[in-house]
Scaffold this motif. Structure first.
Motif, PDB file in Angstrom:
ATOM      1  N   TRP A 148       1.021  -1.423  -0.187  1.00 54.50           N
ATOM      2  CA  TRP A 148       0.210   0.126  -0.512  1.00 54.50           C
ATOM      3  C   TRP A 148       1.299   1.401  -0.201  1.00 54.50           C
ATOM      4  O   TRP A 148       1.538   1.700   0.766  1.00 54.50           O
ATOM      5  CB  TRP A 148      -1.075   0.276   1.264  1.00 54.50           C
ATOM      6  N   GLU A 149       1.603   2.071  -0.757  1.00 50.58           N
ATOM      7  CA  GLU A 149       1.653   3.179  -1.311  1.00 50.58           C
ATOM      8  C   GLU A 149       0.984   4.263   0.012  1.00 50.58           C
ATOM      9  O   GLU A 149      -0.028   4.239  -0.100  1.00 50.58           O
ATOM     10  CB  GLU A 149       1.656   3.748  -2.605  1.00 50.58           C
ATOM     11  N   ASP A 150       2.717   4.769   0.275  1.00 51.27           N
ATOM     12  CA  ASP A 150       2.666   5.948   0.951  1.00 51.27           C
ATOM     13  C   ASP A 150       1.955   5.597   2.409  1.00 51.27           C
ATOM     14  O   ASP A 150       1.078   6.634   2.921  1.00 51.27           O
ATOM     15  CB  ASP A 150       1.681   7.283   0.264  1.00 51.27           C
ATOM     16  N   HIS A 151       1.961   4.287   2.993  1.00 48.29           N
ATOM     17  CA  HIS A 151       1.355   4.152   4.174  1.00 48.29           C
ATOM     18  C   HIS A 151       2.623   3.199   4.910  1.00 48.29           C
ATOM     19  O   HIS A 151       2.637   2.382   4.733  1.00 48.29           O
ATOM     20  CB  HIS A 151      -0.106   3.354   4.374  1.00 48.29           C
ATOM     21  N   LEU A 152       3.184   4.336   5.528  1.00 52.05           N
ATOM     22  CA  LEU A 152       4.573   3.356   6.406  1.00 52.05           C
ATOM     23  C   LEU A 152       4.655   2.393   7.259  1.00 52.05           C
ATOM     24  O   LEU A 152       5.513   2.699   8.148  1.00 52.05           O
ATOM     25  CB  LEU A 152       6.214   4.409   6.380  1.00 52.05           C
ATOM     26  N   MET A 153       2.795   2.325   7.641  1.00 59.25           N
ATOM     27  CA  MET A 153       3.024   1.162   9.138  1.00 59.25           C
ATOM     28  C   MET A 153       3.309   0.076   8.612  1.00 59.25           C
ATOM     29  O   MET A 153       3.488  -1.074   9.497  1.00 59.25           O
ATOM     30  CB  MET A 153       1.460   1.827   9.531  1.00 59.25           C
ATOM     31  N   PHE A 154       3.320  -0.421   7.442  1.00 61.50           N
ATOM     32  CA  PHE A 154       3.697  -1.528   6.511  1.00 61.50           C
ATOM     33  C   PHE A 154       4.874  -1.044   6.144  1.00 61.50           C
ATOM     34  O   PHE A 154       4.780  -0.495   4.714  1.00 61.50           O
ATOM     35  CB  PHE A 154       2.440  -2.190   6.403  1.00 61.50           C
ATOM     36  N   CYS A 155       5.831  -1.288   6.437  1.00 56.74           N
ATOM     37  CA  CYS A 155       7.309  -1.255   5.640  1.00 56.74           C
ATOM     38  C   CYS A 155       7.375  -2.281   5.127  1.00 56.74           C
ATOM     39  O   CYS A 155       8.324  -1.338   3.741  1.00 56.74           O
ATOM     40  CB  CYS A 155       8.306  -1.124   6.397  1.00 56.74           C
ATOM     41  N   ALA A 156       7.046  -2.651   4.069  1.00 53.13           N
ATOM     42  CA  ALA A 156       7.197  -3.772   2.634  1.00 53.13           C
ATOM     43  C   ALA A 156       5.502  -4.413   2.598  1.00 53.13           C
ATOM     44  O   ALA A 156       4.873  -4.647   3.273  1.00 53.13           O
ATOM     45  CB  ALA A 156       7.845  -5.034   2.999  1.00 53.13           C
ATOM     46  N   THR A 168      -4.034   4.882  -2.714  1.00 53.90           N
ATOM     47  CA  THR A 168      -5.378   6.079  -2.044  1.00 53.90           C
ATOM     48  C   THR A 168      -5.176   7.086  -2.593  1.00 53.90           C
ATOM     49  O   THR A 168      -4.105   8.032  -1.712  1.00 53.90           O
ATOM     50  CB  THR A 168      -5.647   4.812  -1.446  1.00 53.90           C
ATOM     51  N   PRO A 169      -5.679   7.527  -3.854  1.00 54.59           N
ATOM     52  CA  PRO A 169      -5.640   8.852  -3.776  1.00 54.59           C
ATOM     53  C   PRO A 169      -5.884   9.762  -2.427  1.00 54.59           C
ATOM     54  O   PRO A 169      -7.742  10.110  -2.154  1.00 54.59           O
ATOM     55  CB  PRO A 169      -5.881   9.469  -4.944  1.00 54.59           C
ATOM     56  N   GLY A 170      -5.942  10.806  -2.622  1.00 52.60           N
ATOM     57  CA  GLY A 170      -6.511  11.536  -1.277  1.00 52.60           C
ATOM     58  C   GLY A 170      -6.115  11.035   0.176  1.00 52.60           C
ATOM     59  O   GLY A 170      -6.015  11.760   1.356  1.00 52.60           O
ATOM     60  N   LEU A 171      -5.254   9.723   0.198  1.00 54.38           N
ATOM     61  CA  LEU A 171      -4.811   8.997   2.165  1.00 54.38           C
ATOM     62  C   LEU A 171      -3.520   9.036   1.568  1.00 54.38           C
ATOM     63  O   LEU A 171      -2.585   7.985   0.283  1.00 54.38           O
ATOM     64  CB  LEU A 171      -5.652   7.770   1.627  1.00 54.38           C
ATOM     65  N   THR A 172      -2.510   9.561   2.460  1.00 50.49           N
ATOM     66  CA  THR A 172      -1.324   9.606   2.266  1.00 50.49           C
ATOM     67  C   THR A 172      -0.455   9.264   3.477  1.00 50.49           C
ATOM     68  O   THR A 172       0.391  10.155   4.447  1.00 50.49           O
ATOM     69  CB  THR A 172      -0.876  11.250   1.418  1.00 50.49           C
ATOM     70  N   GLY A 173      -1.073   8.018   4.566  1.00 51.57           N
ATOM     71  CA  GLY A 173      -0.231   8.150   5.570  1.00 51.57           C
ATOM     72  C   GLY A 173      -0.570   8.896   6.433  1.00 51.57           C
ATOM     73  O   GLY A 173      -2.139   9.607   6.279  1.00 51.57           O
ATOM     74  N   ILE A 174      -0.355   8.081   7.833  1.00 52.57           N
ATOM     75  CA  ILE A 174      -1.157   8.595   9.319  1.00 52.57           C
ATOM     76  C   ILE A 174      -1.173  10.168   9.294  1.00 52.57           C
ATOM     77  O   ILE A 174       0.016  10.480   9.457  1.00 52.57           O
ATOM     78  CB  ILE A 174      -1.013   8.279  10.939  1.00 52.57           C
ATOM     79  N   ALA A 175      -2.433  10.844   9.629  1.00 48.55           N
ATOM     80  CA  ALA A 175      -2.042  12.206   9.411  1.00 48.55           C
ATOM     81  C   ALA A 175      -1.423  13.005   8.068  1.00 48.55           C
ATOM     82  O   ALA A 175      -0.617  14.122   8.339  1.00 48.55           O
ATOM     83  CB  ALA A 175      -1.356  13.452  10.925  1.00 48.55           C
ATOM     84  N   GLY A 176      -1.130  12.246   6.557  1.00 46.34           N
ATOM     85  CA  GLY A 176      -0.850  13.116   6.184  1.00 46.34           C
ATOM     86  C   GLY A 176       0.522  12.986   6.050  1.00 46.34           C
ATOM     87  O   GLY A 176       1.639  13.660   5.098  1.00 46.34           O
ATOM     88  N   SER A 177       1.548  12.000   6.887  1.00 42.51           N
ATOM     89  CA  SER A 177       2.849  12.070   7.591  1.00 42.51           C
ATOM     90  C   SER A 177       3.277  11.688   5.845  1.00 42.51           C
ATOM     91  O   SER A 177       4.493  12.090   5.872  1.00 42.51           O
ATOM     92  CB  SER A 177       2.850  10.608   7.566  1.00 42.51           C
ATOM     93  N   CYS A 178       3.137  11.037   4.715  1.00 38.66           N
ATOM     94  CA  CYS A 178       3.413  10.878   3.003  1.00 38.66           C
ATOM     95  C   CYS A 178       3.626  11.680   2.715  1.00 38.66           C
ATOM     96  O   CYS A 178       3.962  11.847   1.222  1.00 38.66           O
ATOM     97  CB  CYS A 178       3.174   9.466   2.837  1.00 38.66           C
ATOM     98  N   ALA A 179       2.694  13.266   2.756  1.00 37.00           N
ATOM     99  CA  ALA A 179       2.318  13.396   1.392  1.00 37.00           C
ATOM    100  C   ALA A 179       3.395  14.392   1.120  1.00 37.00           C
ATOM    101  O   ALA A 179       4.302  14.361   1.702  1.00 37.00           O
ATOM    102  CB  ALA A 179       1.489  14.661   1.992  1.00 37.00           C
ATOM    103  N   ILE A 199     -10.405   4.485   2.272  1.00 36.08           N
ATOM    104  CA  ILE A 199     -10.206   4.316   0.735  1.00 36.08           C
ATOM    105  C   ILE A 199     -12.070   4.327  -0.077  1.00 36.08           C
ATOM    106  O   ILE A 199     -12.730   3.549   0.417  1.00 36.08           O
ATOM    107  CB  ILE A 199      -9.619   2.375   0.681  1.00 36.08           C
ATOM    108  N   ASP A 200     -11.622   4.897  -1.008  1.00 28.70           N
ATOM    109  CA  ASP A 200     -12.457   5.155  -1.585  1.00 28.70           C
ATOM    110  C   ASP A 200     -12.435   3.930  -3.372  1.00 28.70           C
ATOM    111  O   ASP A 200     -11.336   4.733  -3.615  1.00 28.70           O
ATOM    112  CB  ASP A 200     -12.462   6.390  -2.614  1.00 28.70           C
ATOM    113  N   TRP A 201     -12.509   2.883  -2.623  1.00 23.02           N
ATOM    114  CA  TRP A 201     -12.277   1.967  -3.382  1.00 23.02           C
ATOM    115  C   TRP A 201     -12.658   2.122  -5.168  1.00 23.02           C
ATOM    116  O   TRP A 201     -11.542   1.767  -6.258  1.00 23.02           O
ATOM    117  CB  TRP A 201     -12.767   0.746  -3.594  1.00 23.02           C
ATOM    118  N   SER A 202     -13.444   2.919  -5.644  1.00 20.29           N
ATOM    119  CA  SER A 202     -14.011   3.483  -7.452  1.00 20.29           C
ATOM    120  C   SER A 202     -12.451   4.172  -7.485  1.00 20.29           C
ATOM    121  O   SER A 202     -11.986   4.514  -8.886  1.00 20.29           O
ATOM    122  CB  SER A 202     -14.952   4.057  -7.222  1.00 20.29           C
ATOM    123  N   ARG A 203     -11.484   4.869  -6.592  1.00 21.22           N
ATOM    124  CA  ARG A 203     -10.309   5.640  -7.026  1.00 21.22           C
ATOM    125  C   ARG A 203      -8.655   4.828  -6.907  1.00 21.22           C
ATOM    126  O   ARG A 203      -8.074   5.902  -6.628  1.00 21.22           O
ATOM    127  CB  ARG A 203     -10.280   6.930  -6.219  1.00 21.22           C
TER     128      ARG A 203
END
Length: 118
Positions: free
Chosen positions: A29-37, A107-118, A70-74
């Motif tokens: 899952w891109e831009d979600h560093l809670m999961f490192c790999a 997932t467009p618009g979702l970039t990690g906890i509190a936008g940490s990967c923005a 997550i908006d699965w349509s996007r």
């Protein structure tokens, strides 16, 4: 980076399809560093791709606070680093996924906890 064997390097591979209960699929899952790999999951080739979102990924990524948003349509998918459009009504195999393939979810618009990967 290449390597050079000092002696013959001839043995059967241990990660062949026949050594696992189902083909292995790496899912990240891109831009979600809670999961490192990416996670490596044995998934049946006849599983519908759409079942990933409803049956598999909640158990894998559901602890992340963004998962429920997550908006699965996007959702955007990458297969081996390239943009890819899977058909949710087709099986993993019919979507061209095989043993040890790698897919990533963006997932467009979702970039990690509190936008940490923005």
């Amino acid at each position: 980076m290449s390597t050079v064997a000092l002696q013959p390097y001839d043995f059967p591979a241990k990660d062949v399809r026949g050594n696992f209960p189902a083909p292995l699929l790496y899912i990240g899952w891109e831009d979600h560093l809670m999961f490192c790999a990416p996670f490596c999951l044995p998934l049946p080739p006849d599983m519908l791709f759409g079942a990933l979102a409803t049956q598999v990924l909640p158990g894998v990524f559901g602890a992340h606070p963004d998962f429920a948003r997550i908006d699965w349509s996007r959702a955007e998918w990458l297969k081996s680093g390239q943009p890819w459009q899977p058909d949710p009504a087709k099986s993993l195999a019919d979507n061209g996924l095989g043993h040890k393939d790698v897919i990533r979810l963006r997932t467009p618009g979702l970039t990690g906890i509190a936008g940490s990967c923005a």
